[in-house]
Design a protein around this motif. Structure first.
Motif: not given
Length: 399
Positions: A132-148
């Motif tokens: 997946a592509e998230f360039p310049h994205a804002n993931l502040t405070g995001a929860t990505l626990t155990r994410a592939e």
């Protein structure tokens, strides 16, 4: 009066053609408030059909659990606090989308394009987001626990206070990404590009940074307890806390003066110790011969190591240049895509040359990934050249 009428007509013509773009509009993305269809709070989990055109759609708090969104174009859409648990967003486009607080638990986000998307506080627990592509994205405070997160692009992304514990971001592309105060405990970040990334006050304990590129990465205040940096490039843990592994630890440069019997020269002889003969002992001769043999071995190894170091340094320099070429190609693709979106020419992304440019970009990344020798970087240069040629043909037709 004669002047005002032509000026008004000119402004109207440019506005209708979509070529006049205010600075605020260009910064916020291709959509204007209320431009897309209003689907706020709609429930699509019971068979309700989604509209064909979802660009700029307002799906605030919509229920999309398990919904098929394969290759859907959701550019600029608003999915704030929407529920997309186990939804299929493979190869979907969510560029400039508002995804604040959206729930993507166990969703399939493989090869999703979310450039410049706002994912503050989003939930991606157990999500499958490979490539997946998230360039310049804002993931502040995001929860990505155990994410592939294998081969995910987080270039220039903000992951401040994000939770990536036990995630698998192998071969991550996160140049200049901001992981300040992020939780990355036990994350697998092998072979990741983390140049100039920020890990200030982050928890990276037990993280695998094996063969990661860390030139310019900032670990000030980070907890690095048991983090593995085996074969990682340009590691600088200045200001970090804890004891990592895979880092060469300095050893004392001098040892106590010992004689060949293992006792200090200043130690007085014991009364029960037998007198030593004045001539050289067999043990001393063996020590001298072993030292000579060891010295010859070290010299031979040193010459070989120097040659190997020079080759590795040359390859690293060439590989860095090839990677920069790929990055610039990706930025050119992003820029042209943005121009298409804001000027209403989104249909150009279906053009054959556009697909050729994207394929060349992926081919270049794959070629760089498998390259182990300098001649193999030729395939990277060829793919980048093909991608730029395709973009050049595309621009010539647009302009």
């Amino acid at each position: 009066m004669r002047r005002s009428i032509p000026l008004a007509l000119i402004v109207a013509i440019f506005a209708l053609s979509g070529t006049v773009i205010s600075p605020a509009q260009a910064e916020s993305g291709p959509c204007r408030p209320g431009q897309g269809v209003n689907l706020r709070g709609k429930d699509f989990t019971r068979g309700a059909q989604l509209p064909a055109d979802l660009r700029c759609a307002d799906l605030t708090k919509a229920k999309l659990d398990g919904v098929e969104l394969l290759q859907k174009d959701l550019t600029g859409a608003i999915l704030r606090d929407a529920s997309l648990k186990q939804a299929n967003l493979t190869q979907a486009t969510l560029k400039y989308a508002d995804l604040r607080g959206a729930d993507f638990t166990e969703a399939d986000l493989g090869q999703m394009h979310a450039d410049h998307a706002d994912l503050r506080g989003a939930i991606l627990i157990d999500a499958e987001a490979g490539q997946a592509e998230f360039p310049h994205a804002n993931l502040t405070g995001a929860t990505l626990t155990r994410a592939e997160l294998t081969q995910v692009d987080f270039t220039n992304a903000k992951l401040i206070d994000a939770d990536l514990e036990e995630s698998t971001p192998g071969q991550l592309k996160a140049r200049k990404a901001d992981f300040t105060r992020a939780k990355l405990r036990e994350a697998k970040m092998s072979q990741a590009n983390l140049r100039n990334a920020t890990f200030k006050d982050a928890d990276v304990s037990e993280v695998e940074f094996t063969q990661a590129e860390l030139d310019g990465a900032d670990f000030t205040g980070a907890l690095v307890e048991d983090a593995s940096f085996v074969q990682a490039d340009d590691v600088d843990l200045t200001g970090s806390k804890g004891t990592p592994t895979g880092i060469t630890v300095a050893v004392p440069t001098s040892l106590p003066d010992l004689d060949i019997f293992g006792t200090k020269e200043t130690d007085p002889p014991r009364e029960d110790e037998p007198a030593r003969s004045g001539g050289p002992s067999v043990g001393l001769v063996m020590v001298v011969l072993s030292a000579v043999g060891l010295a010859l071995t070290v010299v031979a190894w040193g010459v070989s190591a120097q040659r190997r170091t020079r080759r590795n340094a040359q390859f690293a320099l060439m590989r860095h240049g090839a990677e920069e070429d790929i990055t610039r190609l990706g930025e050119e693709i992003d820029q042209l895509d943005y121009e298409f979106q804001v000027s209403g020419r989104g249909g150009m992304t279906a053009d054959r040359d556009w697909r050729l440019a994207l394929d060349a970009y992926e081919a270049a990344k794959q070629a760089l990934l498998v390259a182990r020798r300098a001649p193999e970087l030729h395939f990277v240069a060829r793919a980048v050249q093909d991608g730029r040629a395709a973009l050049s043909r595309l621009r010539s037709r647009v302009h």
